[in-house]
Design an enzyme around this catalytic site. Sequence first.
Site, PDB file in Angstrom:
ATOM      1  N   TYR A 107       0.693  -1.152   0.013  1.00 48.26           N
ATOM      2  CA  TYR A 107       0.057  -0.215   0.013  1.00 48.26           C
ATOM      3  C   TYR A 107       0.832   1.134  -0.136  1.00 48.26           C
ATOM      4  CZ  TYR A 107       0.897   0.152   5.154  1.00 48.26           C
ATOM      5  OH  TYR A 107       1.356   0.234   6.414  1.00 48.26           O
ATOM      6  N   CYS A 108      -0.012   2.403  -0.317  1.00 48.76           N
ATOM      7  CA  CYS A 108       0.999   3.615  -0.713  1.00 48.76           C
ATOM      8  C   CYS A 108      -0.111   4.639  -0.614  1.00 48.76           C
ATOM      9  CB  CYS A 108       1.945   3.802  -1.770  1.00 48.76           C
ATOM     10  SG  CYS A 108       0.910   3.814  -3.162  1.00 48.76           S
ATOM     11  N   PRO A 109       0.275   6.085  -0.495  1.00 53.21           N
ATOM     12  CA  PRO A 109      -0.472   7.146  -0.492  1.00 53.21           C
ATOM     13  C   PRO A 109      -1.588   7.311  -1.750  1.00 53.21           C
ATOM     14  CG  PRO A 109       1.330   7.837   0.135  1.00 53.21           C
ATOM     15  CD  PRO A 109       1.687   6.482  -0.397  1.00 53.21           C
TER      16      PRO A 109
END
Length: 148
Positions: A107-109
């Site tokens: 996951y990431c922004p």
Amino acid sequence: MRRLNKGYHEVRVLPVGVAEWQQTGHPVATGPTEQRITYRPEPKPGTVGIDQLAEMAKASRDDVVLVDLRNPEEITEPLIEHALNIPLDQLEARLAEIPADRIPIFYCPTGARAEMAYNLGMKAGRECHYVDAGVTIDRTGNVRLASR
């Protein structure tokens, strides 16, 4: 039959009318034209929903490991308690840090790096998943969809 060449390949125009089409048993839709389009997105292969990620963030699991792809300078909020932080540009060299008996969830922004990480993991022969959305983690460790 005329061949068209506008960047499309193998395009042909059929030299039959509607009556001939129907005579050969092909379907023809009739009735009023639909006025409303309903978009039903299909999940991409390997995706995990934000709700599933939030659930996994609440407790450590033996079958998965959460992998936060943010760069160190981006981390203003804490990591999810049981997550690893491996920036995307280091992932290929550091894949061995992810336990082989656990499935990584990236996951990431924004979701963009997570999809790239998923592709790297798959290329390396690892079963993995990713969140195809922006993820925000608040000060208490709660996970939510990033506002756009």
